[in-house]
Design a protein around this motif. Structure first.
Motif, PDB file in Angstrom:
ATOM      1  N   VAL A 195      12.488   3.307  -1.862  1.00 25.65           N
ATOM      2  CA  VAL A 195      13.651   3.357  -0.968  1.00 25.65           C
ATOM      3  C   VAL A 195      14.165   1.946  -0.691  1.00 25.65           C
ATOM      4  CG1 VAL A 195      14.453   4.029   1.337  1.00 25.65           C
ATOM      5  CG2 VAL A 195      12.879   5.514   0.082  1.00 25.65           C
ATOM      6  N   GLY A 196      13.241   1.015  -0.458  1.00 26.86           N
ATOM      7  CA  GLY A 196      13.626  -0.363  -0.200  1.00 26.86           C
ATOM      8  C   GLY A 196      14.302  -1.015  -1.393  1.00 26.86           C
ATOM      9  N   ALA A 197      13.785  -0.773  -2.583  1.00 29.13           N
ATOM     10  CA  ALA A 197      14.393  -1.351  -3.778  1.00 29.13           C
ATOM     11  C   ALA A 197      15.796  -0.803  -4.012  1.00 29.13           C
ATOM     12  CB  ALA A 197      13.503  -1.088  -4.987  1.00 29.13           C
ATOM     13  N   LEU A 198      15.965   0.482  -3.811  1.00 27.69           N
ATOM     14  CA  LEU A 198      17.280   1.086  -4.013  1.00 27.69           C
ATOM     15  C   LEU A 198      18.281   0.618  -2.950  1.00 27.69           C
ATOM     16  CD1 LEU A 198      16.010   4.604  -5.009  1.00 27.69           C
ATOM     17  CD2 LEU A 198      17.390   3.122  -6.456  1.00 27.69           C
ATOM     18  N   ALA A 199      17.790   0.230  -1.794  1.00 25.49           N
ATOM     19  CA  ALA A 199      18.676  -0.252  -0.732  1.00 25.49           C
ATOM     20  C   ALA A 199      19.317  -1.597  -1.069  1.00 25.49           C
ATOM     21  CB  ALA A 199      17.908  -0.366   0.579  1.00 25.49           C
ATOM     22  N   VAL A 200      18.715  -2.345  -2.002  1.00 24.51           N
ATOM     23  CA  VAL A 200      19.253  -3.661  -2.379  1.00 24.51           C
ATOM     24  C   VAL A 200      19.636  -3.698  -3.860  1.00 24.51           C
ATOM     25  CG1 VAL A 200      18.078  -4.938  -0.545  1.00 24.51           C
ATOM     26  CG2 VAL A 200      16.892  -4.543  -2.713  1.00 24.51           C
ATOM     27  N   LYS A 201      19.961  -2.536  -4.416  1.00 21.77           N
ATOM     28  CA  LYS A 201      20.208  -2.461  -5.854  1.00 21.77           C
ATOM     29  C   LYS A 201      21.408  -3.275  -6.305  1.00 21.77           C
ATOM     30  CE  LYS A 201      22.671   1.983  -5.527  1.00 21.77           C
ATOM     31  NZ  LYS A 201      22.624   3.412  -5.940  1.00 21.77           N
ATOM     32  N   GLU A 202      22.308  -3.630  -5.392  1.00 16.07           N
ATOM     33  CA  GLU A 202      23.470  -4.435  -5.748  1.00 16.07           C
ATOM     34  C   GLU A 202      23.193  -5.933  -5.666  1.00 16.07           C
ATOM     35  OE1 GLU A 202      26.007  -3.017  -7.028  1.00 16.07           O
ATOM     36  OE2 GLU A 202      25.490  -0.943  -6.518  1.00 16.07           O
ATOM     37  N   SER A 203      22.012  -6.331  -5.242  1.00 18.68           N
ATOM     38  CA  SER A 203      21.678  -7.754  -5.167  1.00 18.68           C
ATOM     39  C   SER A 203      21.625  -8.360  -6.564  1.00 18.68           C
ATOM     40  CB  SER A 203      20.338  -7.947  -4.464  1.00 18.68           C
ATOM     41  OG  SER A 203      20.395  -7.495  -3.119  1.00 18.68           O
ATOM     42  N   SER A 204      21.896  -9.644  -6.649  1.00 21.03           N
ATOM     43  CA  SER A 204      21.908 -10.299  -7.965  1.00 21.03           C
ATOM     44  C   SER A 204      20.505 -10.455  -8.535  1.00 21.03           C
ATOM     45  CB  SER A 204      22.590 -11.661  -7.865  1.00 21.03           C
ATOM     46  OG  SER A 204      21.920 -12.489  -6.928  1.00 21.03           O
ATOM     47  N   LEU A 205      19.495 -10.546  -7.658  1.00 20.65           N
ATOM     48  CA  LEU A 205      18.103 -10.597  -8.107  1.00 20.65           C
ATOM     49  C   LEU A 205      17.269  -9.753  -7.162  1.00 20.65           C
ATOM     50  CD1 LEU A 205      15.813 -11.739  -9.902  1.00 20.65           C
ATOM     51  CD2 LEU A 205      15.659 -13.667  -8.293  1.00 20.65           C
ATOM     52  N   VAL A 206      16.556  -8.773  -7.721  1.00 18.93           N
ATOM     53  CA  VAL A 206      15.658  -7.923  -6.942  1.00 18.93           C
ATOM     54  C   VAL A 206      14.267  -8.013  -7.555  1.00 18.93           C
ATOM     55  CG1 VAL A 206      15.135  -5.600  -6.122  1.00 18.93           C
ATOM     56  CG2 VAL A 206      17.525  -6.321  -6.353  1.00 18.93           C
ATOM     57  N   LEU A 207      13.318  -8.451  -6.763  1.00 20.40           N
ATOM     58  CA  LEU A 207      11.916  -8.478  -7.180  1.00 20.40           C
ATOM     59  C   LEU A 207      11.149  -7.466  -6.337  1.00 20.40           C
ATOM     60  CD1 LEU A 207      11.299 -12.345  -7.333  1.00 20.40           C
ATOM     61  CD2 LEU A 207      12.144 -10.839  -9.132  1.00 20.40           C
ATOM     62  N   CYS A 208      10.211  -6.786  -6.946  1.00 23.74           N
ATOM     63  CA  CYS A 208       9.327  -5.868  -6.231  1.00 23.74           C
ATOM     64  C   CYS A 208       7.932  -6.473  -6.262  1.00 23.74           C
ATOM     65  CB  CYS A 208       9.344  -4.489  -6.878  1.00 23.74           C
ATOM     66  SG  CYS A 208      10.961  -3.672  -6.771  1.00 23.74           S
TER      67      CYS A 208
ATOM     68  N   VAL B 190      10.859  -7.335 -11.937  1.00 22.50           N
ATOM     69  CA  VAL B 190      12.292  -7.472 -11.676  1.00 22.50           C
ATOM     70  C   VAL B 190      12.957  -6.108 -11.827  1.00 22.50           C
ATOM     71  CG1 VAL B 190      14.430  -8.612 -12.369  1.00 22.50           C
ATOM     72  CG2 VAL B 190      12.242  -9.838 -12.533  1.00 22.50           C
ATOM     73  N   ALA B 191      13.723  -5.724 -10.805  1.00 22.24           N
ATOM     74  CA  ALA B 191      14.446  -4.450 -10.836  1.00 22.24           C
ATOM     75  C   ALA B 191      15.931  -4.709 -11.067  1.00 22.24           C
ATOM     76  CB  ALA B 191      14.246  -3.689  -9.528  1.00 22.24           C
TER      77      ALA B 191
ATOM     78  N   MET C 113       0.828  -1.212   0.000  1.00 24.37           N
ATOM     79  CA  MET C 113       0.000   0.000   0.000  1.00 24.37           C
ATOM     80  C   MET C 113       0.863   1.264   0.000  1.00 24.37           C
ATOM     81  SD  MET C 113      -3.073  -1.112   2.589  1.00 24.37           S
ATOM     82  CE  MET C 113      -3.919  -2.662   2.344  1.00 24.37           C
ATOM     83  N   ARG C 114       1.409   1.718  -1.216  1.00 22.74           N
ATOM     84  CA  ARG C 114       0.826   1.284  -2.457  1.00 22.74           C
ATOM     85  C   ARG C 114       1.836   1.157  -3.593  1.00 22.74           C
ATOM     86  NH1 ARG C 114      -2.941   6.375  -2.513  1.00 22.74           N
ATOM     87  NH2 ARG C 114      -1.217   7.028  -1.170  1.00 22.74           N
ATOM     88  N   ALA C 115       3.113   1.354  -3.317  1.00 19.93           N
ATOM     89  CA  ALA C 115       4.079   1.547  -4.401  1.00 19.93           C
ATOM     90  C   ALA C 115       4.079   0.439  -5.443  1.00 19.93           C
ATOM     91  CB  ALA C 115       5.489   1.707  -3.829  1.00 19.93           C
ATOM     92  N   PHE C 116       4.129  -0.826  -4.983  1.00 19.75           N
ATOM     93  CA  PHE C 116       4.294  -1.874  -5.980  1.00 19.75           C
ATOM     94  C   PHE C 116       2.974  -2.446  -6.474  1.00 19.75           C
ATOM     95  CE2 PHE C 116       8.625  -2.069  -3.890  1.00 19.75           C
ATOM     96  CZ  PHE C 116       9.152  -1.177  -4.815  1.00 19.75           C
ATOM     97  N   THR C 117       1.875  -2.071  -5.829  1.00 16.76           N
ATOM     98  CA  THR C 117       0.573  -2.259  -6.463  1.00 16.76           C
ATOM     99  C   THR C 117       0.433  -1.268  -7.619  1.00 16.76           C
ATOM    100  OG1 THR C 117      -0.425  -3.004  -4.383  1.00 16.76           O
ATOM    101  CG2 THR C 117      -1.920  -2.231  -6.110  1.00 16.76           C
TER     102      THR C 117
END
Length: 225
Positions: A100-113, A209-210, A24-28
């Motif tokens: 903010v949460g997605a950018l905090a893990v931007k170096e991860s090999s796989l990022v799903l939102c 996928v980000a 609620m509500r960014a990735f919806t």
């Protein structure tokens, strides 16, 4: 699969696989943007960066939390976005927690939102990747938002238990503080249908996928097989 559930502030190291949850509500909203035809979503670090990207790319659509503001084309509401034709367009999104949460893990090999609207597709993608450890980033309320935690736990359970019942997880989300604030008009830039749309399980057939594309964290739909 070892599932870990952490708030943004608790991310002391880069996890190999991260699922960033903002119901609620960014990735919806992001899922609805793709449903309305958007090609990609650029996750902005700040409102200023969102406006700078919009200035450089006038055809992009800039979207933010809260009430309408100069320079922005839309607000972070699935109910308001569902009537917008985004065919082939790029959306720039800046929100309080999700981006903010997605950018905090931007170096991860796989990022799903993720949110409930893409839960099944997200679980299927995680299953096909067969990751030993998955970190679920619970973005709202410093990691305490029950709608995000419920969604994260539901997705984690679906990876290993195909018959998991969604009812209790959706009930928790419906009873969350965020749902109450949206329903009562505490938050701005809200449509009356927002809570219902955020709880519409598996509305879309894709995961999101980000990845870093140059310097920009960019979200794209990924059809789950």
């Amino acid at each position: 699969m070892d599932a870990r559930f952490l708030g943004i502030a608790a991310l002391v190291e880069t996890p190999p696989v991260a699922v960033v949850v903002d119901v609620m509500r960014a990735f919806t909203v992001a899922a609805w943007a793709f449903g309305q035809g958007a090609e990609k979503i650029v996750l902005a670090e700040s409102l200023d960066e969102a406006l700078e990207l919009k200035a450089r790319h006038p055809d992009w659509l800039a979207l933010k939390d809260g009430p309408p503001a100069p320079g922005f084309d839309a607000v972070n509401s699935p109910g308001l976005l569902r009537s917008v034709d985004l065919g082939g367009r790029t959306v720039v999104q800046k929100t309080t927690a999700g981006t903010v949460g997605a950018l905090a893990v931007k170096e991860s090999s796989l990022v799903l939102c993720a949110g409930f609207v893409v839960a099944e597709a997200t679980a299927r993608l995680l299953s096909t990747r067969r990751s030993d450890t998955v970190t679920f980033v619970v973005t709202g309320e410093d990691g305490q938002a029950d709608e995000d935690l419920a969604c994260a736990q539901y997705i984690a359970r679906r990876v290993t238990e195909a018959e998991t019942d969604s009812a209790e997880f959706l009930r928790r989300a419906a009873d969350s503080r965020a749902a109450a604030e949206l329903a009562e008009g505490v938050r701005q830039g809200v449509h009356p249908d927002d809570v219902e749309l955020c709880l519409e399980l598996d509305r879309f057939p894709f995961a999101m996928v980000a990845t870093l594309e140059g310097s920009l964290m960019t979200l794209r739909p990924h059809e789950a097989v």
